[in-house]
Design a protein around this motif. Structure first.
Motif, PDB file in Angstrom:
ATOM      1  N   VAL A  98      18.219 -17.960  -8.142  1.00  0.00           N
ATOM      2  CA  VAL A  98      19.068 -18.981  -7.535  1.00  0.00           C
ATOM      3  C   VAL A  98      20.037 -19.440  -8.608  1.00  0.00           C
ATOM      4  N   ILE A  99      21.310 -19.188  -8.371  1.00  0.00           N
ATOM      5  CA  ILE A  99      22.320 -19.354  -9.421  1.00  0.00           C
ATOM      6  C   ILE A  99      23.486 -20.193  -8.931  1.00  0.00           C
ATOM      7  N   LEU A 100      23.895 -21.122  -9.754  1.00  0.00           N
ATOM      8  CA  LEU A 100      25.100 -21.901  -9.485  1.00  0.00           C
ATOM      9  C   LEU A 100      26.234 -21.310 -10.326  1.00  0.00           C
ATOM     10  N   THR A 101      27.324 -21.009  -9.673  1.00  0.00           N
ATOM     11  CA  THR A 101      28.465 -20.437 -10.382  1.00  0.00           C
ATOM     12  C   THR A 101      29.670 -21.348 -10.247  1.00  0.00           C
ATOM     13  N   ILE A 102      30.727 -21.008 -10.956  1.00  0.00           N
ATOM     14  CA  ILE A 102      31.964 -21.780 -10.857  1.00  0.00           C
ATOM     15  C   ILE A 102      32.697 -21.476  -9.559  1.00  0.00           C
ATOM     16  N   LEU A 103      32.177 -20.478  -8.834  1.00  0.00           N
ATOM     17  CA  LEU A 103      32.858 -20.031  -7.624  1.00  0.00           C
ATOM     18  C   LEU A 103      32.379 -20.752  -6.364  1.00  0.00           C
ATOM     19  N   THR A 104      31.230 -21.400  -6.455  1.00  0.00           N
ATOM     20  CA  THR A 104      30.654 -22.042  -5.274  1.00  0.00           C
ATOM     21  C   THR A 104      30.199 -23.454  -5.616  1.00  0.00           C
ATOM     22  N   ALA A 105      30.058 -24.273  -4.573  1.00  0.00           N
ATOM     23  CA  ALA A 105      29.652 -25.660  -4.785  1.00  0.00           C
ATOM     24  C   ALA A 105      28.141 -25.805  -4.873  1.00  0.00           C
ATOM     25  N   LEU A 106      27.404 -24.850  -4.261  1.00  0.00           N
ATOM     26  CA  LEU A 106      25.944 -24.929  -4.223  1.00  0.00           C
ATOM     27  C   LEU A 106      25.334 -23.659  -4.801  1.00  0.00           C
ATOM     28  N   PRO A 107      24.123 -23.768  -5.357  1.00  0.00           N
ATOM     29  CA  PRO A 107      23.457 -22.558  -5.853  1.00  0.00           C
ATOM     30  C   PRO A 107      23.188 -21.583  -4.713  1.00  0.00           C
ATOM     31  N   GLU A 108      23.221 -20.294  -5.029  1.00  0.00           N
ATOM     32  CA  GLU A 108      22.941 -19.264  -4.040  1.00  0.00           C
ATOM     33  C   GLU A 108      21.980 -18.234  -4.632  1.00  0.00           C
ATOM     34  N   GLN A 109      21.349 -17.487  -3.732  1.00  0.00           N
ATOM     35  CA  GLN A 109      20.418 -16.445  -4.151  1.00  0.00           C
ATOM     36  C   GLN A 109      21.183 -15.153  -4.432  1.00  0.00           C
ATOM     37  N   TYR A 110      20.890 -14.550  -5.578  1.00  0.00           N
ATOM     38  CA  TYR A 110      21.488 -13.271  -5.931  1.00  0.00           C
ATOM     39  C   TYR A 110      20.395 -12.274  -6.299  1.00  0.00           C
ATOM     40  N   TRP A 111      20.687 -10.994  -6.052  1.00  0.00           N
ATOM     41  CA  TRP A 111      19.724  -9.924  -6.310  1.00  0.00           C
ATOM     42  C   TRP A 111      20.333  -8.883  -7.250  1.00  0.00           C
ATOM     43  N   GLY A 112      19.474  -8.296  -8.066  1.00  0.00           N
ATOM     44  CA  GLY A 112      19.867  -7.143  -8.849  1.00  0.00           C
ATOM     45  C   GLY A 112      19.709  -5.877  -8.037  1.00  0.00           C
ATOM     46  N   GLN A 113      20.136  -4.765  -8.616  1.00  0.00           N
ATOM     47  CA  GLN A 113      20.124  -3.501  -7.889  1.00  0.00           C
ATOM     48  C   GLN A 113      18.780  -2.794  -7.964  1.00  0.00           C
ATOM     49  N   GLY A 114      17.939  -3.218  -8.882  1.00  0.00           N
ATOM     50  CA  GLY A 114      16.615  -2.611  -9.009  1.00  0.00           C
ATOM     51  C   GLY A 114      16.561  -1.547 -10.097  1.00  0.00           C
ATOM     52  N   THR A 115      15.399  -1.425 -10.700  1.00  0.00           N
ATOM     53  CA  THR A 115      15.169  -0.388 -11.709  1.00  0.00           C
ATOM     54  C   THR A 115      13.801   0.244 -11.454  1.00  0.00           C
ATOM     55  N   GLN A 116      13.745   1.558 -11.567  1.00  0.00           N
ATOM     56  CA  GLN A 116      12.514   2.287 -11.246  1.00  0.00           C
ATOM     57  C   GLN A 116      11.547   2.244 -12.419  1.00  0.00           C
ATOM     58  N   VAL A 117      10.319   1.918 -12.107  1.00  0.00           N
ATOM     59  CA  VAL A 117       9.224   1.998 -13.074  1.00  0.00           C
ATOM     60  C   VAL A 117       8.201   2.976 -12.521  1.00  0.00           C
ATOM     61  N   THR A 118       7.895   4.003 -13.294  1.00  0.00           N
ATOM     62  CA  THR A 118       6.927   5.005 -12.882  1.00  0.00           C
ATOM     63  C   THR A 118       5.841   5.109 -13.946  1.00  0.00           C
ATOM     64  N   VAL A 119       4.605   4.931 -13.513  1.00  0.00           N
ATOM     65  CA  VAL A 119       3.466   4.983 -14.425  1.00  0.00           C
ATOM     66  C   VAL A 119       2.627   6.190 -14.062  1.00  0.00           C
ATOM     67  N   SER A 120       2.504   7.119 -14.994  1.00  0.00           N
ATOM     68  CA  SER A 120       1.739   8.334 -14.746  1.00  0.00           C
ATOM     69  C   SER A 120       0.291   8.157 -15.197  1.00  0.00           C
ATOM     70  N   SER A 121      -0.593   8.833 -14.498  1.00  0.00           N
ATOM     71  CA  SER A 121      -2.028   8.708 -14.814  1.00  0.00           C
ATOM     72  C   SER A 121      -2.454   9.716 -15.859  1.00  0.00           C
TER      73      SER A 121
END
Length: 121
Positions: A98-121
């Protein structure tokens, strides 16, 4: 527009460690609560860890004692240190905040694009 950019994902053997980073772009006024989520193939998205602006944290039971969320407010960056990784930790990890920026009056929710995590056995 605000962008959240994740990095640090990859392939690791079980028992290994990874550190994910989530950096917010410019125009940031303040970043409130930040979260890390993950989603494995065929499964629902899961909230992994939360950190408030003041530094209070909360974790999913599945990662308690192994993962640590932290933040550097000066750098507008949130981290997820993942230790003792298990194959069941394999997923796409995304940050959201939840981020407040100079572009908006109220905080908004933002998402990243995601990063893959792979755990091998």
């Amino acid at each position: 527009q605000v962008q959240l950019v994740e990095s640090g994902g990859g392939l690791v053997q079980a028992g290994g460690s990874l550190r994910l980073s989530c950096a917010a772009s410019k125009n940031i006024v303040s970043i409130n609560t930040m979260n890390w989520y993950r989603q494995a193939p065929g499964k629902q998205r899961e909230l992994v860890a939360t950190i408030t602006r003041g530094g209070s944290t909360n974790y999913a039971d599945s990662v308690k004692g192994r993962f640590t969320i932290s933040r550097d407010n000066a750098k507008n960056t949130v981290y997820l240190q993942m230790n003792s990784l298990k194959p069941e930790d394999t997923a796409v990890y995304s940050c959201a905040g939840v981020i407040l920026t100079i572009l908006t009056a109220l905080p908004e929710q933002y998402w990243g694009q995601g990063t893959q995590v792979t755990v091998s056995s």
